[in-house]
Scaffold this motif. Sequence first.
Motif, PDB file in Angstrom:
ATOM      1  N   THR A 224       0.846  -1.189   0.000  1.00 16.33           N
ATOM      2  CA  THR A 224       0.000   0.000   0.000  1.00 16.33           C
ATOM      3  C   THR A 224       0.884   1.242   0.000  1.00 16.33           C
ATOM      4  OG1 THR A 224      -0.094  -0.053   2.422  1.00 16.33           O
ATOM      5  CG2 THR A 224      -1.841  -1.191   1.232  1.00 16.33           C
ATOM      6  N   ALA A 225       0.242   2.396  -0.077  1.00 18.75           N
ATOM      7  CA  ALA A 225       0.990   3.653  -0.133  1.00 18.75           C
ATOM      8  C   ALA A 225       1.808   3.846   1.144  1.00 18.75           C
ATOM      9  CB  ALA A 225       0.032   4.824  -0.336  1.00 18.75           C
ATOM     10  N   GLY A 226       3.011   4.383   0.986  1.00 19.68           N
ATOM     11  CA  GLY A 226       3.847   4.682   2.135  1.00 19.68           C
ATOM     12  C   GLY A 226       5.280   4.244   1.912  1.00 19.68           C
ATOM     13  N   VAL A 227       6.092   4.500   2.925  1.00 17.67           N
ATOM     14  CA  VAL A 227       7.503   4.109   2.894  1.00 17.67           C
ATOM     15  C   VAL A 227       7.651   2.809   3.663  1.00 17.67           C
ATOM     16  CG1 VAL A 227       9.849   4.744   3.536  1.00 17.67           C
ATOM     17  CG2 VAL A 227       8.256   6.504   2.736  1.00 17.67           C
ATOM     18  N   GLY A 228       8.194   1.805   3.036  1.00 15.33           N
ATOM     19  CA  GLY A 228       8.363   0.510   3.683  1.00 15.33           C
ATOM     20  C   GLY A 228       9.819   0.080   3.664  1.00 15.33           C
ATOM     21  N   VAL A 229      10.377  -0.080   4.841  1.00 10.61           N
ATOM     22  CA  VAL A 229      11.756  -0.544   4.963  1.00 10.61           C
ATOM     23  C   VAL A 229      11.727  -2.009   5.351  1.00 10.61           C
ATOM     24  CG1 VAL A 229      13.963  -0.256   6.145  1.00 10.61           C
ATOM     25  CG2 VAL A 229      12.545   1.741   5.627  1.00 10.61           C
ATOM     26  N   GLY A 230      12.257  -2.852   4.497  1.00 12.75           N
ATOM     27  CA  GLY A 230      12.243  -4.287   4.760  1.00 12.75           C
ATOM     28  C   GLY A 230      13.409  -4.710   5.634  1.00 12.75           C
ATOM     29  N   LYS A 231      13.153  -5.629   6.535  1.00 12.74           N
ATOM     30  CA  LYS A 231      14.211  -6.192   7.360  1.00 12.74           C
ATOM     31  C   LYS A 231      14.844  -7.354   6.620  1.00 12.74           C
ATOM     32  CE  LYS A 231      15.095  -8.141  11.940  1.00 12.74           C
ATOM     33  NZ  LYS A 231      14.477  -8.572  13.231  1.00 12.74           N
ATOM     34  N   GLU A 232      16.172  -7.348   6.529  1.00 15.64           N
ATOM     35  CA  GLU A 232      16.868  -8.412   5.810  1.00 15.64           C
ATOM     36  C   GLU A 232      16.533  -9.769   6.422  1.00 15.64           C
ATOM     37  OE1 GLU A 232      21.086  -8.160   3.893  1.00 15.64           O
ATOM     38  OE2 GLU A 232      21.317  -9.080   5.856  1.00 15.64           O
ATOM     39  N   ALA A 233      16.199 -10.727   5.567  1.00 16.94           N
ATOM     40  CA  ALA A 233      15.762 -12.040   6.044  1.00 16.94           C
ATOM     41  C   ALA A 233      16.686 -13.130   5.515  1.00 16.94           C
ATOM     42  CB  ALA A 233      14.322 -12.310   5.591  1.00 16.94           C
ATOM     43  N   LEU A 234      16.971 -14.109   6.360  1.00 18.00           N
ATOM     44  CA  LEU A 234      17.829 -15.234   5.980  1.00 18.00           C
ATOM     45  C   LEU A 234      17.055 -16.220   5.113  1.00 18.00           C
ATOM     46  CD1 LEU A 234      20.451 -16.977   6.319  1.00 18.00           C
ATOM     47  CD2 LEU A 234      19.315 -18.027   8.287  1.00 18.00           C
ATOM     48  N   ILE A 235      17.555 -16.483   3.925  1.00 15.55           N
ATOM     49  CA  ILE A 235      16.990 -17.520   3.068  1.00 15.55           C
ATOM     50  C   ILE A 235      17.622 -18.868   3.402  1.00 15.55           C
ATOM     51  CG2 ILE A 235      16.761 -18.346   0.700  1.00 15.55           C
ATOM     52  CD1 ILE A 235      16.671 -15.474  -0.231  1.00 15.55           C
ATOM     53  N   TRP A 236      18.949 -18.902   3.445  1.00 13.09           N
ATOM     54  CA  TRP A 236      19.650 -20.180   3.692  1.00 13.09           C
ATOM     55  C   TRP A 236      21.057 -19.907   4.173  1.00 13.09           C
ATOM     56  CZ3 TRP A 236      24.036 -22.138   1.151  1.00 13.09           C
ATOM     57  CH2 TRP A 236      24.347 -23.484   1.408  1.00 13.09           C
ATOM     58  N   ARG A 237      21.537 -20.760   5.073  1.00 16.60           N
ATOM     59  CA  ARG A 237      22.916 -20.691   5.537  1.00 16.60           C
ATOM     60  C   ARG A 237      23.477 -22.095   5.624  1.00 16.60           C
ATOM     61  NH1 ARG A 237      22.326 -17.621   9.751  1.00 16.60           N
ATOM     62  NH2 ARG A 237      22.028 -19.251  11.291  1.00 16.60           N
ATOM     63  N   GLY A 238      24.652 -22.305   5.091  1.00 17.58           N
ATOM     64  CA  GLY A 238      25.270 -23.635   5.094  1.00 17.58           C
ATOM     65  C   GLY A 238      26.691 -23.584   5.633  1.00 17.58           C
ATOM     66  N   SER A 239      27.330 -24.746   5.681  1.00 18.15           N
ATOM     67  CA  SER A 239      28.687 -24.824   6.204  1.00 18.15           C
ATOM     68  C   SER A 239      29.425 -25.981   5.532  1.00 18.15           C
ATOM     69  CB  SER A 239      28.664 -25.017   7.724  1.00 18.15           C
ATOM     70  OG  SER A 239      29.973 -25.167   8.230  1.00 18.15           O
ATOM     71  N   TYR A 240      30.640 -25.704   5.106  1.00 15.27           N
ATOM     72  CA  TYR A 240      31.553 -26.737   4.613  1.00 15.27           C
ATOM     73  C   TYR A 240      32.772 -26.725   5.533  1.00 15.27           C
ATOM     74  CZ  TYR A 240      28.995 -25.867   0.203  1.00 15.27           C
ATOM     75  OH  TYR A 240      28.030 -25.675  -0.761  1.00 15.27           O
ATOM     76  N   ILE A 241      33.264 -27.883   5.882  1.00 16.44           N
ATOM     77  CA  ILE A 241      34.449 -27.956   6.735  1.00 16.44           C
ATOM     78  C   ILE A 241      35.390 -29.018   6.183  1.00 16.44           C
ATOM     79  CG2 ILE A 241      33.206 -29.481   8.367  1.00 16.44           C
ATOM     80  CD1 ILE A 241      35.021 -28.269  10.578  1.00 16.44           C
ATOM     81  N   ARG A 242      36.638 -28.616   5.928  1.00 11.15           N
ATOM     82  CA  ARG A 242      37.632 -29.524   5.372  1.00 11.15           C
ATOM     83  C   ARG A 242      38.968 -29.314   6.070  1.00 11.15           C
ATOM     84  NH1 ARG A 242      35.789 -28.435  -0.903  1.00 11.15           N
ATOM     85  NH2 ARG A 242      33.802 -29.540  -0.735  1.00 11.15           N
ATOM     86  N   ALA A 243      39.677 -30.411   6.264  1.00 12.16           N
ATOM     87  CA  ALA A 243      40.984 -30.369   6.912  1.00 12.16           C
ATOM     88  C   ALA A 243      42.070 -30.611   5.869  1.00 12.16           C
ATOM     89  CB  ALA A 243      41.062 -31.415   8.021  1.00 12.16           C
ATOM     90  N   PHE A 244      43.117 -29.814   5.941  1.00 20.58           N
ATOM     91  CA  PHE A 244      44.269 -29.939   5.049  1.00 20.58           C
ATOM     92  C   PHE A 244      45.516 -30.165   5.903  1.00 20.58           C
ATOM     93  CE2 PHE A 244      41.114 -27.278   3.050  1.00 20.58           C
ATOM     94  CZ  PHE A 244      41.085 -27.711   1.732  1.00 20.58           C
ATOM     95  N   LEU A 245      46.547 -30.723   5.302  1.00 20.57           N
ATOM     96  CA  LEU A 245      47.821 -30.904   5.980  1.00 20.57           C
ATOM     97  C   LEU A 245      48.857 -29.985   5.362  1.00 20.57           C
ATOM     98  CD1 LEU A 245      48.284 -34.728   6.666  1.00 20.57           C
ATOM     99  CD2 LEU A 245      48.076 -32.885   8.347  1.00 20.57           C
ATOM    100  N   LEU A 246      49.388 -29.072   6.181  1.00 16.69           N
ATOM    101  CA  LEU A 246      50.535 -28.258   5.786  1.00 16.69           C
ATOM    102  C   LEU A 246      51.756 -28.909   6.405  1.00 16.69           C
ATOM    103  CD1 LEU A 246      49.153 -24.642   6.353  1.00 16.69           C
ATOM    104  CD2 LEU A 246      49.167 -25.985   4.257  1.00 16.69           C
ATOM    105  N   GLY A 247      52.441 -29.733   5.629  1.00  8.98           N
ATOM    106  CA  GLY A 247      53.462 -30.576   6.217  1.00  8.98           C
ATOM    107  C   GLY A 247      52.768 -31.559   7.148  1.00  8.98           C
ATOM    108  N   ALA A 248      53.159 -31.535   8.412  1.00 11.75           N
ATOM    109  CA  ALA A 248      52.499 -32.388   9.402  1.00 11.75           C
ATOM    110  C   ALA A 248      51.491 -31.614  10.237  1.00 11.75           C
ATOM    111  CB  ALA A 248      53.551 -33.021  10.310  1.00 11.75           C
ATOM    112  N   VAL A 249      51.214 -30.368   9.849  1.00 11.92           N
ATOM    113  CA  VAL A 249      50.337 -29.514  10.642  1.00 11.92           C
ATOM    114  C   VAL A 249      48.933 -29.513  10.040  1.00 11.92           C
ATOM    115  CG1 VAL A 249      49.955 -27.193  11.543  1.00 11.92           C
ATOM    116  CG2 VAL A 249      52.289 -28.057  11.258  1.00 11.92           C
TER     117      VAL A 249
END
Length: 413
Positions: A224-249
């Motif tokens: 409708t008529a007026g000023v509307g400020v939308g609040k940012e909404a989360l659609i999706w959040r994910g996570s990837y986790i991987r381990a690497f070896l730097l030498g023996a570390v």
Amino acid sequence: MKRVALLGALLAVGAIACQQPPAPPTPQACTTPAADSSGTVTENLTFSTTPKKLNPDDVQVLGNDVYVDDAKNLLNINKGDVIASNCNEGLLRRVVSASPQTVNVPGRLTPQAIRKVYIQTEDVALEDIVSDGDATLNYGDLPITNASTVGVGPGVRVQDLNATLTIKDFRVPVSVGNLTFNGSVTSTLNPVFKLAFANGKVKNFEASLTGNLNLNILGKLEATAGVGVGKEALIWRGSYIRAFLLGAVPMVVVIEPQLYAGANVNLQGSASMTAGIKPSFGAGFGVKYDGATKKWASIGSNPTFNLNPTFEYSTKAGGTASAYVRFAIGIKFYGAAGPTIEAKPSLDLTLFDTAAKGAKLTAGVTGSVGVQAGFKVLGAGLAVTYSDTIFDPKTIFNCTFNNAQSKYVCATP
């Protein structure tokens, strides 16, 4: 009277005695990143200090404190040592003190009585244990289906067959109405990290994205008529986790993609409309650190992409409207938040209240990077706040009603 006062005092003491102090927090057992063959690492590093690698199956963590099972009394940890493990999001710490906790055996204390080693730790940077050399971590593609979903909005789901995130009737509330998103996101992005050390300091560090990001986003605004400020909404959040070896570390790198939507409107009357874009572009941008200047800089240039805008106008009212989706990728090393790389497709509309004029639609994709001030786990000099917009191309379309096609057609002037 004295007897009453004494009785009251005794009752008060008894009440205090019955109040047990809260139980101390319990150290948490480690989880180990699952084996993943997607990523690769090439390195040629010289270490000034060899960390003592801990088996994550034997480790529990509570803040900066580390507890290690040592039933066979084989662990030799001393003040000043550096410990490392692929525990949780990665463990790289310097030992402040280490003390064995023992089981009391009547009449004697035997080596077999040592069961745990309690280690107090402090921060340490990777450059504190690497003197020279370089390494490249190719994280591997990030299809959305391979992520662990840790947050999702209503109407959003992941399709395993084609590695696509589908969005159905996802609402972003605006104070004068609602914007409803439909569409899909397909990501095959591949983060790449490059590290170089010289004389015990980070010489260069680079974090970049390659690959493709495809979006098909359609927004329907009813307001409708007026000023509307939308609040940012989360659609999706994910996570990837991987381990690497730097030498023996072991180095654990966590990638956290996040998709948000937002909108703003300023209408002179009630309006109902839909607008959308289908940006598809190849990513090749990121951020780099120069140890000589101790400064960050962005890398990359404007990508080539097609926007393919669409527009439909039902109930017409003059005003403006804007909507966007924000695809942000956060990166963590050893649990410390590092660079953020972001792509943000957006639509800005100037609405006209006649069918002939329709709307002026400005569409584009903004690419930006940022670094938080506390990011020092790779090297102390990297802990500098930085942000930059790498590209922000905009294309203007005039969307007018085409009588022959019986629909609105958007074209560049």
